[in-house]
Design an enzyme around this catalytic site. Structure first.
Site, PDB file in Angstrom:
ATOM      1  N   ILE A  15       0.850  -1.203   0.000  1.00 55.16           N
ATOM      2  CA  ILE A  15       0.000   0.000   0.000  1.00 55.16           C
ATOM      3  C   ILE A  15       0.886   1.254   0.000  1.00 55.16           C
ATOM      4  CG2 ILE A  15      -1.912   1.192   1.133  1.00 55.16           C
ATOM      5  CD1 ILE A  15      -2.517  -1.544   2.561  1.00 55.16           C
ATOM      6  N   SER A 128      -7.289  -1.118  10.418  1.00 59.93           N
ATOM      7  CA  SER A 128      -7.870  -2.200   9.630  1.00 59.93           C
ATOM      8  C   SER A 128      -9.295  -2.485  10.089  1.00 59.93           C
ATOM      9  CB  SER A 128      -7.012  -3.453   9.831  1.00 59.93           C
ATOM     10  OG  SER A 128      -7.665  -4.593   9.367  1.00 59.93           O
ATOM     11  N   TYR A 153      -2.143  -9.952  15.496  1.00 58.59           N
ATOM     12  CA  TYR A 153      -2.085  -8.859  14.518  1.00 58.59           C
ATOM     13  C   TYR A 153      -3.223  -7.867  14.760  1.00 58.59           C
ATOM     14  CZ  TYR A 153      -2.968  -6.208  10.319  1.00 58.59           C
ATOM     15  OH  TYR A 153      -3.237  -5.170   9.461  1.00 58.59           O
ATOM     16  N   LYS A 157      -3.406  -3.661  16.079  1.00 50.15           N
ATOM     17  CA  LYS A 157      -4.103  -2.514  15.465  1.00 50.15           C
ATOM     18  C   LYS A 157      -4.984  -1.830  16.510  1.00 50.15           C
ATOM     19  CE  LYS A 157      -2.238  -2.708  11.486  1.00 50.15           C
ATOM     20  NZ  LYS A 157      -1.228  -1.711  11.153  1.00 50.15           N
ATOM     21  N   ASN A 184     -10.573  -4.356   2.315  1.00 52.70           N
ATOM     22  CA  ASN A 184      -9.643  -5.292   1.658  1.00 52.70           C
ATOM     23  C   ASN A 184      -9.025  -4.692   0.393  1.00 52.70           C
ATOM     24  OD1 ASN A 184     -11.298  -6.928   3.478  1.00 52.70           O
ATOM     25  ND2 ASN A 184     -10.241  -8.662   2.572  1.00 52.70           N
ATOM     26  N   GLY A 301     -11.465 -18.531  12.172  1.00 55.62           N
ATOM     27  CA  GLY A 301     -11.325 -17.101  12.455  1.00 55.62           C
ATOM     28  C   GLY A 301     -11.900 -16.189  11.391  1.00 55.62           C
ATOM     29  N   ASP A 302     -12.378 -16.760  10.253  1.00 52.12           N
ATOM     30  CA  ASP A 302     -12.914 -15.890   9.200  1.00 52.12           C
ATOM     31  C   ASP A 302     -14.213 -15.220   9.641  1.00 52.12           C
ATOM     32  OD1 ASP A 302     -11.308 -15.532   7.011  1.00 52.12           O
ATOM     33  OD2 ASP A 302     -11.976 -17.337   5.958  1.00 52.12           O
TER      34      ASP A 302
HETATM   35  P1  NAD Z   1       3.507  -4.602   3.416  1.00 56.41           P
HETATM   36  O1  NAD Z   1       4.109  -5.662   4.249  1.00 56.41           O
HETATM   37  O2  NAD Z   1       3.517  -4.760   1.939  1.00 56.41           O
HETATM   38  O3  NAD Z   1       4.196  -3.197   3.752  1.00 56.41           O
HETATM   39  C1  NAD Z   1       4.703  -2.891   5.015  1.00 56.41           C
HETATM   40  C2  NAD Z   1       6.112  -2.334   4.798  1.00 56.41           C
HETATM   41  O4  NAD Z   1       6.646  -1.977   6.083  1.00 56.41           O
HETATM   42  C3  NAD Z   1       7.073  -3.350   4.190  1.00 56.41           C
HETATM   43  O5  NAD Z   1       7.747  -2.759   3.099  1.00 56.41           O
HETATM   44  C4  NAD Z   1       8.040  -3.703   5.329  1.00 56.41           C
HETATM   45  O6  NAD Z   1       9.332  -3.973   4.856  1.00 56.41           O
HETATM   46  C5  NAD Z   1       7.972  -2.429   6.169  1.00 56.41           C
HETATM   47  N1  NAD Z   1       8.250  -2.604   7.588  1.00 56.41           N
HETATM   48  C6  NAD Z   1       7.723  -3.509   8.443  1.00 56.41           C
HETATM   49  N2  NAD Z   1       8.215  -3.309   9.685  1.00 56.41           N
HETATM   50  C7  NAD Z   1       9.076  -2.263   9.609  1.00 56.41           C
HETATM   51  C8  NAD Z   1       9.881  -1.570  10.533  1.00 56.41           C
HETATM   52  N3  NAD Z   1       9.931  -1.940  11.812  1.00 56.41           N
HETATM   53  N4  NAD Z   1      10.624  -0.535  10.113  1.00 56.41           N
HETATM   54  C9  NAD Z   1      10.616  -0.149   8.809  1.00 56.41           C
HETATM   55  N5  NAD Z   1       9.858  -0.770   7.879  1.00 56.41           N
HETATM   56  C10 NAD Z   1       9.103  -1.811   8.279  1.00 56.41           C
HETATM   57  O7  NAD Z   1       2.006  -4.364   3.942  1.00 56.41           O
HETATM   58  P2  NAD Z   1       0.810  -3.535   3.306  1.00 56.41           P
HETATM   59  O8  NAD Z   1      -0.205  -4.488   2.812  1.00 56.41           O
HETATM   60  O9  NAD Z   1       1.326  -2.502   2.414  1.00 56.41           O
HETATM   61  O10 NAD Z   1       0.221  -2.881   4.631  1.00 56.41           O
HETATM   62  C11 NAD Z   1       0.603  -1.598   5.059  1.00 56.41           C
HETATM   63  C12 NAD Z   1      -0.100  -1.280   6.352  1.00 56.41           C
HETATM   64  O11 NAD Z   1      -1.503  -1.369   6.175  1.00 56.41           O
HETATM   65  C13 NAD Z   1       0.230  -2.219   7.512  1.00 56.41           C
HETATM   66  O12 NAD Z   1       0.273  -1.464   8.710  1.00 56.41           O
HETATM   67  C14 NAD Z   1      -0.933  -3.179   7.524  1.00 56.41           C
HETATM   68  O13 NAD Z   1      -1.138  -3.742   8.795  1.00 56.41           O
HETATM   69  C15 NAD Z   1      -2.063  -2.255   7.137  1.00 56.41           C
HETATM   70  N6  NAD Z   1      -3.218  -2.935   6.535  1.00 56.41           N
HETATM   71  C16 NAD Z   1      -3.031  -3.739   5.450  1.00 56.41           C
HETATM   72  C17 NAD Z   1      -4.140  -4.381   4.874  1.00 56.41           C
HETATM   73  C18 NAD Z   1      -3.972  -5.309   3.700  1.00 56.41           C
HETATM   74  O14 NAD Z   1      -4.887  -6.074   3.418  1.00 56.41           O
HETATM   75  N7  NAD Z   1      -2.863  -5.274   2.970  1.00 56.41           N
HETATM   76  C19 NAD Z   1      -5.412  -4.181   5.413  1.00 56.41           C
HETATM   77  C20 NAD Z   1      -5.557  -3.349   6.527  1.00 56.41           C
HETATM   78  C21 NAD Z   1      -4.451  -2.728   7.070  1.00 56.41           C
HETATM   79  C1  WQD Z   2     -10.753 -12.751   1.789  1.00 54.95           C
HETATM   80  C2  WQD Z   2     -11.814 -13.822   1.623  1.00 54.95           C
HETATM   81  C3  WQD Z   2     -11.399 -15.874   2.782  1.00 54.95           C
HETATM   82  C4  WQD Z   2      -7.926 -17.084   0.439  1.00 54.95           C
HETATM   83  C5  WQD Z   2      -7.290 -10.234   5.968  1.00 54.95           C
HETATM   84  C6  WQD Z   2      -6.989  -9.837   7.382  1.00 54.95           C
HETATM   85  C7  WQD Z   2      -7.493  -8.460   7.667  1.00 54.95           C
HETATM   86  C8  WQD Z   2      -7.005  -7.467   6.617  1.00 54.95           C
HETATM   87  C9  WQD Z   2      -7.226  -7.951   5.234  1.00 54.95           C
HETATM   88  C10 WQD Z   2      -5.004  -6.418   7.423  1.00 54.95           C
HETATM   89  C11 WQD Z   2     -12.145 -14.548   2.909  1.00 54.95           C
HETATM   90  C12 WQD Z   2     -11.416 -16.085   1.295  1.00 54.95           C
HETATM   91  C13 WQD Z   2      -9.005 -16.385   0.923  1.00 54.95           C
HETATM   92  C14 WQD Z   2      -8.149 -18.349  -0.195  1.00 54.95           C
HETATM   93  C15 WQD Z   2     -10.508 -18.076   0.159  1.00 54.95           C
HETATM   94  N1  WQD Z   2      -5.581  -7.267   6.702  1.00 54.95           N
HETATM   95  N2  WQD Z   2     -10.279 -16.865   0.785  1.00 54.95           N
HETATM   96  N3  WQD Z   2      -9.439 -18.780  -0.299  1.00 54.95           N
HETATM   97  O1  WQD Z   2      -9.512 -12.558   5.629  1.00 54.95           O
HETATM   98  O2  WQD Z   2     -10.793 -10.570   4.742  1.00 54.95           O
HETATM   99  O3  WQD Z   2      -8.666 -10.196   5.794  1.00 54.95           O
HETATM  100  O4  WQD Z   2      -6.701  -9.278   5.095  1.00 54.95           O
HETATM  101  O5  WQD Z   2      -5.442  -5.696   8.265  1.00 54.95           O
HETATM  102  O6  WQD Z   2      -7.054  -8.116   8.926  1.00 54.95           O
HETATM  103  O7  WQD Z   2      -7.625 -10.748   8.260  1.00 54.95           O
HETATM  104  O8  WQD Z   2      -8.699 -11.301   3.572  1.00 54.95           O
HETATM  105  O9  WQD Z   2      -7.794 -11.977   1.414  1.00 54.95           O
HETATM  106  O10 WQD Z   2      -7.368 -13.454   3.435  1.00 54.95           O
HETATM  107  O11 WQD Z   2      -9.649 -13.336   2.461  1.00 54.95           O
HETATM  108  O12 WQD Z   2     -11.660 -18.513   0.033  1.00 54.95           O
HETATM  109  O13 WQD Z   2      -7.211 -19.031  -0.609  1.00 54.95           O
HETATM  110  O14 WQD Z   2     -11.319 -14.816   0.720  1.00 54.95           O
HETATM  111  O15 WQD Z   2     -12.052 -16.918   3.437  1.00 54.95           O
HETATM  112  O16 WQD Z   2     -13.511 -14.768   2.922  1.00 54.95           O
HETATM  113  P1  WQD Z   2      -9.501 -11.241   4.992  1.00 54.95           P
HETATM  114  P2  WQD Z   2      -8.272 -12.531   2.696  1.00 54.95           P
END
Ligand code: NAD
Ligand code: WQD
Length: 342
Positions: A15, A128, A153, A157, A184, A301-302
């Site tokens: 992101i 999140s 995790y 948050k 998502n 946990g889903d």
């Molecule tokens: P990502 O792992 O791709 O990016 C996180 C980046 O932070 C990575 O490049 C990693 O190298 C860096 N990093 C981790 N710990 C570090 C540290 N201590 N110091 C410096 N760099 C560090 O993850 P993302 O999907 O881009 O997520 C970004 C943020 O958004 C995270 O806080 C994640 O929890 C949150 N988030 C992600 C999702 C999702 O589905 N991807 C959903 C909700 C929230």
């Molecule tokens: C999406 C849907 C699965 C894989 C997670 C974290 C959440 C947030 C986003 C950071 C679900 C289904 C998945 C597969 C499947 N991250 N699925 N087969 O579970 O909504 O959320 O990522 O904050 O905290 O829990 O995302 O992409 O894992 O799943 O059927 O092989 O796809 O059951 O319904 P989720 P996901």
């Protein structure tokens, strides 16, 4: 005119890299801090290709207070911080709780201390929808009560949100914070130069779908089809990562403009829920690729169904997503194909 400097921790991540691009295109000067624990140097080349300029990068761990101080001192005139850096894999956090609490909590404490020391007062924090747990009613608003997290995790948050809420309430506080609760995020930049880079077997749905379509995985297993939803599969609010990136631009601008309360929370989603089967069929329609899939056991946990009420972000931030699910999935597929060809 001088660009306003914004520090982007985790700016080499999925992101964060998209946010760096959108910040620059909106006229800001993003500065990346990343320790590359979950990202690759190639992302920086992708960003440079898109923007035509090199963005400053500091290979620094946010838990390292001295190193972070040196970044703030060297950059000099930072106006805000977007804090993406964290560990994010739900399953891994159950296996490695200590690592997750250490990284996600200590990095926030270290960062906010250094921000205070250097008088940097604007913070956007990556939260999140996981903080809502299994909601009692849909869609979820920012007022929907949070529930006890079902993973370390998720707990990090919630704890980070609590820490920032307490900081905001202190009488001499100067920090202004926006908590963005992402739903998502999926997809990739239209250039296919940056995107999601899952390590090993993807845990998230869309990278698993694109890797299956590419022949890297034999088939997608849909985790259960007997949930209390119209087609029995889970419902989520999938938003294009570029839309999500743009939400950070408006959030950081709001903080710099000193609008709003000391701390504010916004859901960032589309406001629409789609089932896993709908995602699969939309992917097939958008890309013309047939997907090999099977129905398997429910995943522990889903959450059966969750999607956002986005009224607050629309009315207060003036932010709305614009991409369709088709577009987001097509961009994810284009990114997967570019990875194969590189
Ligand atoms: P990502 O792992 O791709 O990016 C996180 C980046 O932070 C990575 O490049 C990693 O190298 C860096 N990093 C981790 N710990 C570090 C540290 N201590 N110091 C410096 N760099 C560090 O993850 P993302 O999907 O881009 O997520 C970004 C943020 O958004 C995270 O806080 C994640 O929890 C949150 N988030 C992600 C999702 C999702 O589905 N991807 C959903 C909700 C929230
Ligand atoms: C999406 C849907 C699965 C894989 C997670 C974290 C959440 C947030 C986003 C950071 C679900 C289904 C998945 C597969 C499947 N991250 N699925 N087969 O579970 O909504 O959320 O990522 O904050 O905290 O829990 O995302 O992409 O894992 O799943 O059927 O092989 O796809 O059951 O319904 P989720 P996901």
């Amino acid at each position: 005119m001088e660009r306003t400097k914004i520090l982007v921790t985790g700016g080499a991540g999925y992101i964060g890299s998209h946010a760096v691009v959108e910040l620059y295109e909106a006229g800001f000067q993003p500065v990346i801090v990343d320790n590359f624990s979950n990202s690759q140097g190639s992302v920086l080349a992708g960003i440079e290709h898109i923007l035509g300029v090199r963005v400053p990068v500091h290979n620094v761990d946010c838990n390292d207070e001295e190193a972070l101080r040196a970044v703030f001192a060297e950059e000099g005139d930072l106006r805000g911080v977007i804090h993406f850096a964290a560990f994010k894999a739900v399953g891994e956090s159950v296996a490695k709780p200590l690592e997750y609490y250490r990284n996600n909590l200590i990095s926030l404490l270290t960062l906010t201390s250094v921000m205070r020391e250097f008088g940097v007062e604007a913070l956007v924090f990556s939260s999140s929808c996981t903080v809502y747990g299994v909601p009692d009613a849909l869609p979820v608003t920012e007022q929907t009560p949070t529930k006890k997290a079902n993973s370390p995790y998720g707990a990090t948050k919630q704890m980070c949100e609590d820490i920032l809420t307490d900081i905001a309430a202190a009488p001499d506080n100067k920090l202004r914070t926006i908590l963005l609760r992402y739903f998502n995020p999926i997809g990739a930049h239209s250039s296919a130069r940056i995107g999601e880079l899952p390590l090993g077997v993807p845990q998230n749905l869309v990278p698993f779908i694109t890797q299956t379509a590419a022949g890297i995985r034999e088939k997608l297993t849909i985790f259960g089809d007997t949930y209390d939803t119209p087609d029995g599969t889970n419902i989520r609010d999938y938003l294009h990562v570029v839309d999500l990136a743009k939400a950070h631009v408006v959030a950081v601008q709001r903080l710099i403009d000193e609008k709003g309360e000391a701390i504010e929370t916004f859901n960032v989603g589309t406001g629409r829920g789609n089932s896993v089967l709908e995602v699969v069929h939309t992917f097939e329609r958008a890309t013309g690729v047939k997907l090999n899939y099977t129905i398997g056991q429910a995943r522990v946990g889903d959450v059966p169904a969750i999607y956002a009420d986005v009224t607050k972000a629309t009315e207060v931030l003036g932010f709305q997503t614009t991409s369709t699910l088709d577009e987001a999935l097509a961009s994810a597929w284009k990114w997967q194909q570019s990875l194969q060809n590189s």
